[in-house]
Design an enzyme around this catalytic site. Structure first.
Site, PDB file in Angstrom:
ATOM      1  N   HIS A   1       0.814  -1.215   0.000  1.00 43.28           N
ATOM      2  CA  HIS A   1       0.000   0.000   0.000  1.00 43.28           C
ATOM      3  C   HIS A   1       0.851   1.269   0.000  1.00 43.28           C
ATOM      4  O   HIS A   1       0.329   2.367  -0.217  1.00 43.28           O
ATOM      5  CB  HIS A   1      -0.933  -0.001   1.211  1.00 43.28           C
ATOM      6  CG  HIS A   1      -2.252   0.655   0.952  1.00 43.28           C
ATOM      7  ND1 HIS A   1      -2.511   1.391  -0.169  1.00 43.28           N
ATOM      8  CD2 HIS A   1      -3.400   0.675   1.679  1.00 43.28           C
ATOM      9  CE1 HIS A   1      -3.744   1.845  -0.137  1.00 43.28           C
ATOM     10  NE2 HIS A   1      -4.318   1.421   0.978  1.00 43.28           N
ATOM     11  N   ARG A   2       2.150   1.139   0.228  1.00 42.65           N
ATOM     12  CA  ARG A   2       3.023   2.312   0.120  1.00 42.65           C
ATOM     13  C   ARG A   2       3.193   2.734  -1.337  1.00 42.65           C
ATOM     14  O   ARG A   2       3.505   3.893  -1.627  1.00 42.65           O
ATOM     15  CB  ARG A   2       4.408   1.998   0.706  1.00 42.65           C
ATOM     16  CG  ARG A   2       4.425   1.664   2.184  1.00 42.65           C
ATOM     17  CD  ARG A   2       5.806   1.228   2.621  1.00 42.65           C
ATOM     18  NE  ARG A   2       6.252   0.049   1.876  1.00 42.65           N
ATOM     19  CZ  ARG A   2       7.485  -0.460   1.975  1.00 42.65           C
ATOM     20  NH1 ARG A   2       8.383   0.122   2.754  1.00 42.65           N
ATOM     21  NH2 ARG A   2       7.819  -1.534   1.287  1.00 42.65           N
TER      22      ARG A   2
END
Length: 444
Positions: free
Chosen positions: A417-418
């Site tokens: 999700h980064r």
């Protein structure tokens, strides 16, 4: 006639540690019998004998580091035409790992020797003792190899607090493991009782503590499972992960696959759905290159790859391995199918070479032959996404004003999700589902 047997071409690996010697002086061996087992930071491999004969002398020992051309042993060659005697029992072959990924293992993981027999633990346990970590004094830098230093970093161990048991105080992997075990056994509140980099880690039970309630047994983990555990823990704690679920209507694709069955048999391959999924996956990665990337070490930039090396998780008796199909975008369906079959056979025979477990840009894990409706695969860091496939199901789907039976393939996409947000994840799985629903789209 005596012959010096040396380490053959082992790819780009150098200074690889000998972890097992499979023969002894006096043994009569045949061609391709195992001589030694090597273990690099990525994988383990067995070195076979190129010749038949009698072992005269060993030129190395366990712990020796070797490269291509390093001497292994002296061999008295068998006479031409003479039948080779039965070889001495050799240790089990060891094959190479992720992620995740993998990881499997995500990232490649070496195979393990045969598991030790079960150890029965008595129901009346002694009270476990706890030792405090021993600090190395004098301020001298820790004496450890690069591989051991990397192993310590992965587990969050401070080498300055580890006492080495190797020659001249060298710190070994077993010293790191013992140090970590001591830290985990320290009760809450003891200074330094948590592992650096992994706050809040929960201490597992000891066999003795569980034996208080009844008979238990201890089954050692295989080498693959032990190394996978370290890699998967690092992947899980490094990358915040989200899983996106989707379904693909593969009714027409499966009909096309079945129509190619006779041609595939003439080509000597078993044609499953997986090669088609890999082709559709590569097409989707080209449309969404952010998924075929890695986050740079500084966390400030994204490294996008122009190659499409697809790692495929393979089940073996000792755990999952992830061999990599290199340049999958340049391969046809039959070639991919043949490569997958070769990988499976080599993995189960513990013959995968280390270079086959490296260089992946995206990982695929399929449980379709086993079952389940969905799962959450763990991203094989430093990759940023992984695709999971579950068992296909024929279900009624509303089309053109009526219910019709359609073959549906469950898709599970986990991503870092980064790097990837939910919108991109949904678009990726939607695109992949459309590619699988109409394989003609691959021509566009």
């Amino acid at each position: 006639m005596e012959q010096l047997v040396c380490v053959p071409d082992i790819g780009s690996f150098k200074d690889v540690e000998v972890i097992e010697i499979l023969v002894s002086p006096g043994d009569v061996i045949s061609e391709n019998d195992g001589l030694i087992t090597l273990e690099s930071d990525k994988a383990a491999m067995e070195i076979p004998s190129p010749l038949a004969g009698k072992v005269i002398a060993l030129e190395l020992q366990v712990g020796t580091r070797v490269s291509q051309g390093s001497p292994i042993l002296k061999l008295e060659l068998a006479e031409a035409g003479a039948a080779a005697a039965a070889p001495a029992p050799a240790g089990p072959a060891v094959a190479a790992p992720a992620a995740v990924a993998p990881a499997p293992v995500a990232t490649p993981v070496p195979a393990a020797p045969a598991q030790a027999p079960e150890v029965k633990v008595p129901t009346a346990p002694p009270a476990p003792s706890v030792q405090a970590p021993v600090a190395v004094g004098g301020g001298a830098p820790p004496h450890a190899s690069p591989a051991v230093r990397r192993f310590a970093r992965e587990l969050g161990a401070d080498l300055g607090e580890v006492r080495g048991s190797g020659p001249k105080g060298r710190i070994l992997k077993s010293d790191i493991q013992g140090y970590i075990k001591q830290r985990l056994q320290q009760p809450q509140g003891v200074a330094g009782g948590s592992i650096a980099g992994f706050p809040g880690i929960i201490q597992g039970p000891t066999p003795e503590s569980l034996a208080a309630y009844g008979e238990v047994s201890v089954q050692p983990l295989s080498r693959i499972q032990r190394l996978s555990a370290t890699h998967l823990h690092r992947c899980w704690t490094t990358a915040p992960q989200v899983t996106q679920f989707e379904e693909a209507d593969i009714t027409d694709l499966d009909a096309f696959r079945i129509s190619l069955k006779a041609e595939a048999e003439r080509e000597g391959v078993k044609l499953t759905l997986l090669p088609f999924v890999i082709r559709a996956l590569v097409s989707t990665l080209k449309a969404y290159p952010r998924f075929n990337a890695s986050l740079a070490a500084d966390g400030q930039s994204l490294i996008t790859k122009s190659y499409f090396n697809i790692g495929v998780a393979v089940d073996t008796p000792d755990g999952l391995l992830v061999p990599v199909i290199r340049n999958a975008d340049r391969m046809g369906i039959f070639e991919i199918a043949r490569t997958l079959a070769d990988f499976g056979a080599q993995a189960r025979a513990q013959k995968l070479k280390p270079d086959l477990l490296q260089g992946g840009s995206f990982t695929l894990s399929s449980l379709g032959g086993i079952g389940g409706t969905a799962f959450t695969p763990i991203v094989n860091v430093p990759e940023v996404a992984i695709l999971g496939l579950s068992r296909t199901q024929t279900r009624p789907v509303w089309q053109d004003g009526q219910w019709v039976p359609r073959l549906m393939l469950p898709i599970s996409l986990s991503y870092d999700h980064r790097v990837i947000d939910g919108v991109a994840g949904a678009r990726f799985t939607g695109h992949l589902a459309r590619e699988l629903a109409d394989i003609r789209r691959l021509l566009l």
